[in-house]
Design a protein around this motif. Structure first.
Motif, PDB file in Angstrom:
ATOM      1  N   SER A 145      10.788 -19.241  33.766  1.00  0.00           N
ATOM      2  CA  SER A 145      10.563 -17.820  33.476  1.00  0.00           C
ATOM      3  C   SER A 145       9.061 -17.618  33.377  1.00  0.00           C
ATOM      4  CB  SER A 145      11.235 -17.403  32.160  1.00  0.00           C
ATOM      5  OG  SER A 145      10.558 -17.989  31.044  1.00  0.00           O
ATOM      6  N   ILE A 146       8.621 -16.400  33.545  1.00  0.00           N
ATOM      7  CA  ILE A 146       7.185 -16.090  33.432  1.00  0.00           C
ATOM      8  C   ILE A 146       6.691 -16.435  32.032  1.00  0.00           C
ATOM      9  CG2 ILE A 146       5.462 -14.248  33.441  1.00  0.00           C
ATOM     10  CD1 ILE A 146       6.420 -15.051  36.201  1.00  0.00           C
ATOM     11  N   TRP A 147       7.511 -16.170  31.030  1.00  0.00           N
ATOM     12  CA  TRP A 147       7.127 -16.470  29.651  1.00  0.00           C
ATOM     13  C   TRP A 147       6.937 -17.967  29.452  1.00  0.00           C
ATOM     14  CZ3 TRP A 147       4.676 -15.256  25.663  1.00  0.00           C
ATOM     15  CH2 TRP A 147       4.926 -15.800  24.402  1.00  0.00           C
ATOM     16  N   LEU A 148       7.809 -18.777  30.048  1.00  0.00           N
ATOM     17  CA  LEU A 148       7.681 -20.225  29.956  1.00  0.00           C
ATOM     18  C   LEU A 148       6.378 -20.685  30.607  1.00  0.00           C
ATOM     19  CD1 LEU A 148       8.771 -23.032  29.245  1.00  0.00           C
ATOM     20  CD2 LEU A 148      10.085 -22.988  31.380  1.00  0.00           C
ATOM     21  N   ASP A 149       6.031 -20.095  31.748  1.00  0.00           N
ATOM     22  CA  ASP A 149       4.778 -20.450  32.416  1.00  0.00           C
ATOM     23  C   ASP A 149       3.579 -20.165  31.521  1.00  0.00           C
ATOM     24  OD1 ASP A 149       6.103 -21.290  34.659  1.00  0.00           O
ATOM     25  OD2 ASP A 149       5.007 -20.020  36.055  1.00  0.00           O
ATOM     26  N   PHE A 150       3.570 -19.023  30.874  1.00  0.00           N
ATOM     27  CA  PHE A 150       2.447 -18.675  29.989  1.00  0.00           C
ATOM     28  C   PHE A 150       2.356 -19.649  28.813  1.00  0.00           C
ATOM     29  CE2 PHE A 150       2.592 -14.213  31.773  1.00  0.00           C
ATOM     30  CZ  PHE A 150       1.325 -14.281  32.330  1.00  0.00           C
ATOM     31  N   LYS A 151       3.496 -20.044  28.281  1.00  0.00           N
ATOM     32  CA  LYS A 151       3.487 -21.012  27.178  1.00  0.00           C
ATOM     33  C   LYS A 151       2.932 -22.355  27.643  1.00  0.00           C
ATOM     34  CE  LYS A 151       7.794 -20.766  25.767  1.00  0.00           C
ATOM     35  NZ  LYS A 151       8.994 -21.042  24.916  1.00  0.00           N
ATOM     36  N   ILE A 152       3.298 -22.768  28.852  1.00  0.00           N
ATOM     37  CA  ILE A 152       2.815 -24.033  29.391  1.00  0.00           C
ATOM     38  C   ILE A 152       1.306 -23.977  29.619  1.00  0.00           C
ATOM     39  CG2 ILE A 152       2.863 -25.543  31.425  1.00  0.00           C
ATOM     40  CD1 ILE A 152       5.868 -24.927  31.627  1.00  0.00           C
ATOM     41  N   LEU A 153       0.806 -22.859  30.122  1.00  0.00           N
ATOM     42  CA  LEU A 153      -0.638 -22.710  30.330  1.00  0.00           C
ATOM     43  C   LEU A 153      -1.388 -22.810  29.009  1.00  0.00           C
ATOM     44  CD1 LEU A 153      -0.742 -19.829  32.989  1.00  0.00           C
ATOM     45  CD2 LEU A 153      -1.434 -22.213  33.331  1.00  0.00           C
ATOM     46  N   LEU A 154      -0.858 -22.175  27.976  1.00  0.00           N
ATOM     47  CA  LEU A 154      -1.489 -22.234  26.657  1.00  0.00           C
ATOM     48  C   LEU A 154      -1.465 -23.659  26.115  1.00  0.00           C
ATOM     49  CD1 LEU A 154      -2.745 -20.914  24.189  1.00  0.00           C
ATOM     50  CD2 LEU A 154      -0.440 -20.358  23.387  1.00  0.00           C
ATOM     51  N   MET A 155      -0.332 -24.325  26.239  1.00  0.00           N
ATOM     52  CA  MET A 155      -0.205 -25.699  25.762  1.00  0.00           C
ATOM     53  C   MET A 155      -1.117 -26.650  26.538  1.00  0.00           C
ATOM     54  SD  MET A 155       3.954 -25.802  25.240  1.00  0.00           S
ATOM     55  CE  MET A 155       4.013 -27.534  24.753  1.00  0.00           C
ATOM     56  N   THR A 156      -1.364 -26.314  27.806  1.00  0.00           N
ATOM     57  CA  THR A 156      -2.246 -27.149  28.627  1.00  0.00           C
ATOM     58  C   THR A 156      -3.647 -27.184  28.051  1.00  0.00           C
ATOM     59  OG1 THR A 156      -0.981 -26.705  30.640  1.00  0.00           O
ATOM     60  CG2 THR A 156      -3.257 -27.451  30.913  1.00  0.00           C
ATOM     61  N   PHE A 157      -4.157 -26.023  27.674  1.00  0.00           N
ATOM     62  CA  PHE A 157      -5.500 -25.962  27.093  1.00  0.00           C
ATOM     63  C   PHE A 157      -5.570 -26.783  25.804  1.00  0.00           C
ATOM     64  CE2 PHE A 157      -5.666 -21.871  29.514  1.00  0.00           C
ATOM     65  CZ  PHE A 157      -6.689 -22.245  30.356  1.00  0.00           C
ATOM     66  N   LEU A 158      -4.523 -26.724  24.995  1.00  0.00           N
ATOM     67  CA  LEU A 158      -4.488 -27.498  23.753  1.00  0.00           C
ATOM     68  C   LEU A 158      -4.441 -28.990  24.039  1.00  0.00           C
ATOM     69  CD1 LEU A 158      -1.974 -25.341  21.665  1.00  0.00           C
ATOM     70  CD2 LEU A 158      -4.476 -25.336  21.557  1.00  0.00           C
ATOM     71  N   LYS A 159      -3.685 -29.394  25.073  1.00  0.00           N
ATOM     72  CA  LYS A 159      -3.579 -30.799  25.448  1.00  0.00           C
ATOM     73  C   LYS A 159      -4.914 -31.346  25.934  1.00  0.00           C
ATOM     74  CE  LYS A 159       0.707 -32.219  24.875  1.00  0.00           C
ATOM     75  NZ  LYS A 159       1.083 -33.486  24.203  1.00  0.00           N
ATOM     76  N   ILE A 160      -5.643 -30.527  26.701  1.00  0.00           N
ATOM     77  CA  ILE A 160      -6.940 -30.953  27.211  1.00  0.00           C
ATOM     78  C   ILE A 160      -7.890 -31.232  26.048  1.00  0.00           C
ATOM     79  CG2 ILE A 160      -9.001 -30.193  28.463  1.00  0.00           C
ATOM     80  CD1 ILE A 160      -7.142 -28.684  30.359  1.00  0.00           C
ATOM     81  N   LEU A 161      -7.837 -30.370  25.040  1.00  0.00           N
ATOM     82  CA  LEU A 161      -8.705 -30.551  23.877  1.00  0.00           C
ATOM     83  C   LEU A 161      -8.350 -31.813  23.106  1.00  0.00           C
ATOM     84  CD1 LEU A 161      -8.896 -26.876  22.526  1.00  0.00           C
ATOM     85  CD2 LEU A 161     -10.643 -28.134  23.803  1.00  0.00           C
ATOM     86  N   LYS A 162      -7.057 -32.130  23.038  1.00  0.00           N
ATOM     87  CA  LYS A 162      -6.618 -33.299  22.282  1.00  0.00           C
ATOM     88  C   LYS A 162      -6.696 -34.589  23.087  1.00  0.00           C
ATOM     89  CE  LYS A 162      -3.400 -30.782  19.277  1.00  0.00           C
ATOM     90  NZ  LYS A 162      -1.980 -30.654  18.859  1.00  0.00           N
ATOM     91  N   ARG A 163      -6.753 -34.478  24.402  1.00  0.00           N
ATOM     92  CA  ARG A 163      -6.823 -35.634  25.304  1.00  0.00           C
ATOM     93  C   ARG A 163      -5.681 -36.612  25.049  1.00  0.00           C
ATOM     94  NH1 ARG A 163     -12.514 -38.426  25.263  1.00  0.00           N
ATOM     95  NH2 ARG A 163     -11.411 -39.615  26.858  1.00  0.00           N
ATOM     96  N   GLU A 164      -4.459 -36.114  24.986  1.00  0.00           N
ATOM     97  CA  GLU A 164      -3.309 -36.958  24.685  1.00  0.00           C
ATOM     98  C   GLU A 164      -2.667 -37.518  25.946  1.00  0.00           C
ATOM     99  OE1 GLU A 164      -0.675 -34.515  22.516  1.00  0.00           O
ATOM    100  OE2 GLU A 164      -1.762 -34.703  20.632  1.00  0.00           O
ATOM    101  N   ASN A 165      -2.283 -38.812  25.915  1.00  0.00           N
ATOM    102  CA  ASN A 165      -1.512 -39.457  26.971  1.00  0.00           C
ATOM    103  C   ASN A 165      -2.136 -39.328  28.350  1.00  0.00           C
ATOM    104  OD1 ASN A 165       0.451 -40.062  25.034  1.00  0.00           O
ATOM    105  ND2 ASN A 165       1.475 -38.108  25.372  1.00  0.00           N
ATOM    106  N   ILE A 166      -3.476 -39.475  28.429  1.00  0.00           N
ATOM    107  CA  ILE A 166      -4.155 -39.345  29.705  1.00  0.00           C
ATOM    108  C   ILE A 166      -3.922 -40.568  30.573  1.00  0.00           C
ATOM    109  CG2 ILE A 166      -6.431 -39.179  30.797  1.00  0.00           C
ATOM    110  CD1 ILE A 166      -7.364 -37.575  28.409  1.00  0.00           C
ATOM    111  N   TYR A 167      -3.864 -41.724  29.937  1.00  0.00           N
ATOM    112  CA  TYR A 167      -3.791 -42.953  30.715  1.00  0.00           C
ATOM    113  C   TYR A 167      -2.463 -43.673  30.589  1.00  0.00           C
ATOM    114  CZ  TYR A 167      -8.677 -42.216  31.582  1.00  0.00           C
ATOM    115  OH  TYR A 167      -9.856 -41.662  31.993  1.00  0.00           O
ATOM    116  N   TYR A 168      -2.346 -44.652  31.446  1.00  0.00           N
ATOM    117  CA  TYR A 168      -1.146 -45.487  31.546  1.00  0.00           C
ATOM    118  C   TYR A 168      -0.783 -46.120  30.199  1.00  0.00           C
ATOM    119  CZ  TYR A 168       1.340 -49.783  32.929  1.00  0.00           C
ATOM    120  OH  TYR A 168       2.201 -50.826  33.047  1.00  0.00           O
ATOM    121  N   LYS A 169       0.508 -46.136  29.897  1.00  0.00           N
ATOM    122  CA  LYS A 169       1.013 -46.835  28.730  1.00  0.00           C
ATOM    123  C   LYS A 169       1.941 -47.942  29.213  1.00  0.00           C
ATOM    124  CE  LYS A 169      -1.067 -44.021  25.943  1.00  0.00           C
ATOM    125  NZ  LYS A 169      -0.366 -43.045  25.118  1.00  0.00           N
TER     126      LYS A 169
END
Length: 205
Positions: free
Chosen positions: A174-198
């Motif tokens: 849904s469009i709303w889900l896309d907007f939530k994902i975009l917002l969460m993306t910015f937060l993930k970039i700031l936290k730098r979580e799970n960037i590399y191989y585990k």
């Protein structure tokens, strides 16, 4: 309703990619210069990826690794930011996700969307024909620069689990889900979580 939302999604992609390219063009020029003067090789990294309906396209990213990195070390796998194949400027670009900026051109062209399943390489984890019918549902939409798997698990789980999450996104789109994902993306970039191989998981270049 879904068809209308998909139409809105594409319009949003086109408008956003145009605005994004215009606003980030000075930054992209600076990044290109830094890549060129700090390491040997091209500015951009291109690679065949599987897109909508399993059709291959060339994804564009800023080069963050040495030339032919996939033929050295662990190939597609990257264990940490200290991987010797990552360039100095590349380490910063990967940490901030600025290496993804050129994909705005993929979005404008129609190969990708801002939000959708991340496009896998044509031969990993499977060739298109080897995905199950259920897993192939992830290819019913354009791949994205970011997606539901990126903001929930990123590279911390095996590919099959990421594929399951991608299928979930396609089914619940849904469009709303896309907007939530975009917002969460910015937060993930700031936290730098799970960037590399585990351990026991993969990370794609």
């Amino acid at each position: 309703m879904r068809d209308i939302e998909l139409c809105i999604k594409r319009i949003f992609d086109v408008v956003s990619s145009i605005i994004g390219i215009i606003l980030t063009l000075p930054l992209m020029i600076i990044i290109a210069i830094l890549i060129k003067v700090t390491s040997a090789g091209p500015v951009f990294f291109t690679q065949d990826r599987l897109g909508k309906n399993g059709k291959a396209f060339k994804i564009i990213k800023f080069r963050t690794m040495i030339v032919n990195a996939e033929k050295e070390g662990d190939g597609l796998f990257i264990n940490s930011e200290n991987d010797y194949r990552i360039t100095k400027i590349g380490r910063f670009l990967r940490a901030t996700s600025l290496d993804e900026l050129p994909q705005l051109f993929n979005v404008l062209k129609g190969d990708m969307s801002l939000v959708g399943p991340r496009p896998p390489v044509t031969y990993h984890p499977y060739k298109y024909a080897d995905y199950s019918n259920e897993q192939k549902k992830r290819f019913e939409m354009r791949p994205g620069i970011t997606g539901l798997a990126q903001v929930t698990v990123r590279n911390s789980v095996p590919w099959d689990e990421r594929i399951r999450i991608d299928v979930e996104y396609v089914q619940k789109f849904s469009i709303w889900l896309d907007f939530k994902i975009l917002l969460m993306t910015f937060l993930k970039i700031l936290k730098r979580e799970n960037i590399y191989y585990k351990p026991n998981n993969e990370y794609m270049h």
